[in-house]
Motif scaffolding. Structure first.
Motif, mmCIF file in Angstrom:
data_model
loop_
_atom_site.group_PDB
_atom_site.id
_atom_site.type_symbol
_atom_site.label_atom_id
_atom_site.label_comp_id
_atom_site.label_asym_id
_atom_site.label_seq_id
_atom_site.Cartn_x
_atom_site.Cartn_y
_atom_site.Cartn_z
ATOM 1 N N VAL A 1 14.393 76.397 66.690
ATOM 2 C CA VAL A 1 13.130 75.810 67.138
ATOM 3 C C VAL A 1 13.292 75.344 68.578
ATOM 4 C CG1 VAL A 1 12.455 75.049 64.824
ATOM 5 C CG2 VAL A 1 13.703 73.483 66.304
ATOM 6 N N ARG A 2 12.180 75.222 69.264
ATOM 7 C CA ARG A 2 12.175 74.653 70.608
ATOM 8 C C ARG A 2 11.408 73.343 70.551
ATOM 9 N NH1 ARG A 2 14.177 76.810 74.943
ATOM 10 N NH2 ARG A 2 14.268 78.905 74.071
ATOM 11 N N VAL A 3 11.947 72.306 71.195
ATOM 12 C CA VAL A 3 11.370 70.964 71.126
ATOM 13 C C VAL A 3 10.853 70.562 72.503
ATOM 14 C CG1 VAL A 3 11.868 68.559 70.587
ATOM 15 C CG2 VAL A 3 12.933 70.356 69.240
ATOM 16 N N TYR A 4 9.639 70.020 72.517
ATOM 17 C CA TYR A 4 9.021 69.590 73.781
ATOM 18 C C TYR A 4 8.767 68.101 73.744
ATOM 19 C CZ TYR A 4 8.429 74.548 74.490
ATOM 20 O OH TYR A 4 8.673 75.882 74.656
ATOM 21 N N PRO A 5 8.914 67.424 74.913
ATOM 22 C CA PRO A 5 8.782 67.955 76.269
ATOM 23 C C PRO A 5 10.054 68.508 76.894
ATOM 24 C CG PRO A 5 8.891 65.568 76.376
ATOM 25 C CD PRO A 5 8.936 65.941 74.920
ATOM 26 N N SER A 6 11.191 68.435 76.249
ATOM 27 C CA SER A 6 12.424 68.890 76.907
ATOM 28 C C SER A 6 12.501 70.406 77.018
ATOM 29 C CB SER A 6 13.650 68.383 76.133
ATOM 30 O OG SER A 6 13.784 69.085 74.906
ATOM 31 N N GLY A 7 12.004 71.132 76.040
ATOM 32 C CA GLY A 7 12.125 72.586 76.018
ATOM 33 C C GLY A 7 13.463 73.078 75.484
ATOM 34 N N LEU A 8 14.316 72.162 75.018
ATOM 35 C CA LEU A 8 15.610 72.563 74.469
ATOM 36 C C LEU A 8 15.436 73.267 73.126
ATOM 37 C CD1 LEU A 8 17.959 69.475 75.118
ATOM 38 C CD2 LEU A 8 17.883 71.638 76.356
ATOM 39 N N GLN A 9 16.323 74.232 72.869
ATOM 40 C CA GLN A 9 16.307 74.949 71.595
ATOM 41 C C GLN A 9 17.362 74.348 70.670
ATOM 42 O OE1 GLN A 9 15.687 79.255 71.595
ATOM 43 N NE2 GLN A 9 17.485 79.440 70.283
ATOM 44 N N PHE A 10 16.977 74.160 69.396
ATOM 45 C CA PHE A 10 17.871 73.587 68.392
ATOM 46 C C PHE A 10 17.943 74.476 67.164
ATOM 47 C CE2 PHE A 10 16.681 69.925 70.855
ATOM 48 C CZ PHE A 10 17.825 69.127 70.870
ATOM 49 N N LYS A 11 19.099 74.464 66.505
ATOM 50 C CA LYS A 11 19.198 75.030 65.162
ATOM 51 C C LYS A 11 18.556 73.993 64.237
ATOM 52 C CE LYS A 11 23.503 77.570 65.932
ATOM 53 N NZ LYS A 11 23.017 78.918 65.774
ATOM 54 N N ALA A 12 17.673 74.459 63.352
ATOM 55 C CA ALA A 12 16.942 73.523 62.500
ATOM 56 C C ALA A 12 16.990 73.959 61.050
ATOM 57 C CB ALA A 12 15.496 73.421 62.963
ATOM 58 N N LYS A 13 17.017 72.974 60.170
ATOM 59 C CA LYS A 13 16.907 73.209 58.731
ATOM 60 C C LYS A 13 15.469 72.879 58.333
ATOM 61 C CE LYS A 13 18.477 71.483 54.255
ATOM 62 N NZ LYS A 13 19.269 70.455 53.583
ATOM 63 N N LEU A 14 14.801 73.810 57.659
ATOM 64 C CA LEU A 14 13.465 73.557 57.134
ATOM 65 C C LEU A 14 13.628 72.915 55.767
ATOM 66 C CD1 LEU A 14 12.956 75.521 59.458
ATOM 67 C CD2 LEU A 14 11.201 76.597 58.079
ATOM 68 N N ASP A 15 13.167 71.667 55.636
ATOM 69 C CA ASP A 15 13.441 70.875 54.443
ATOM 70 C C ASP A 15 12.145 70.361 53.830
ATOM 71 O OD1 ASP A 15 14.362 69.178 52.483
ATOM 72 O OD2 ASP A 15 15.722 68.070 53.784
#
Length: 194
Positions: A60-74
């Motif tokens: 996923v990409r998180v804003y406002p930073s724009g960093l991409q993270f590995k995410a668990k959908l829970d």
């Protein structure tokens, strides 16, 4: 005492085949009815349901930073959680804000400041309760973009830097537990501050 007759054999066979015919007809009608209902439900779902299937782990990409993270959908978690360290609350223009540092699996770091929405108490696996600040952030999953509340916590002991909860997923996401990383974050929206 029964009398043997070729007509009695014929009548018995006819009666037996009639029972067979009736059973076959009933089975065929039931099968057609079930199939018809199934197709109707499938068509109704196709017309009204726009949910997309995602893997249980996604980037996923998180804003406002724009960093991409590995995410668990829970689906067991209501609120999403983001890896955050050096969390500090402060006041700006009479409002409560939070400053924190977040870092992804590629060791890309960003200091972010967001208005504090609220604080939440989360039950930990060990039985204790942890207080976490909650901020609003934008999350891009595949082509799905939403701005939702995210609680901040040190997730350095977890495999994923983010946990995506039900508030983000509701109405739009189905989870396939047999696959991982099936989508690339590719949203039109670039920042919640635009």
């Amino acid at each position: 005492m029964s009398i043997f007759s070729p007509f009695s054999i014929h009548n018995t066979l006819q009666a037996g085949s009639g029972m067979f015919y009736n059973r076959t007809l009933r089975f065929g009608l039931m099968a057609a009815l079930v199939l018809g209902l199934s197709l109707s439900v499938a068509n109704l779902q196709a017309d009204t349901n726009i949910q997309q299937i995602y893997s249980w782990k996604e980037n996923v990409r998180v804003y406002p930073s724009g960093l991409q993270f590995k995410a668990k959908l829970d689906s067991g978690a209501k609120t999403s959680s983001l890896h955050a360290i050096e969390i500090e609350e402060f006041e700006r223009d009479g409002e409560e804000w939070v400053r924190f540092v977040t870092e992804n699996h590629n060791e890309e770091r960003e200091t972010i400041e967001r208005r504090l929405e609220r604080n939440v108490k989360i039950k930990e696996h060990g039985g204790g309760v942890q207080r976490r600040p909650v901020v609003k952030m934008g999350i891009c999953l595949g082509r799905l973009y939403k701005e939702v509340e995210v609680n901040l916590v040190d997730r350095s002991n977890f495999i994923t830097g983010m946990l995506v909860g039900r508030t983000f997923m509701e109405d739009d996401v189905l989870i396939d537990p047999s696959t991982t990383y099936g989508h690339i974050p590719d949203c039109d929206r670039k920042s919640i501050d635009d």
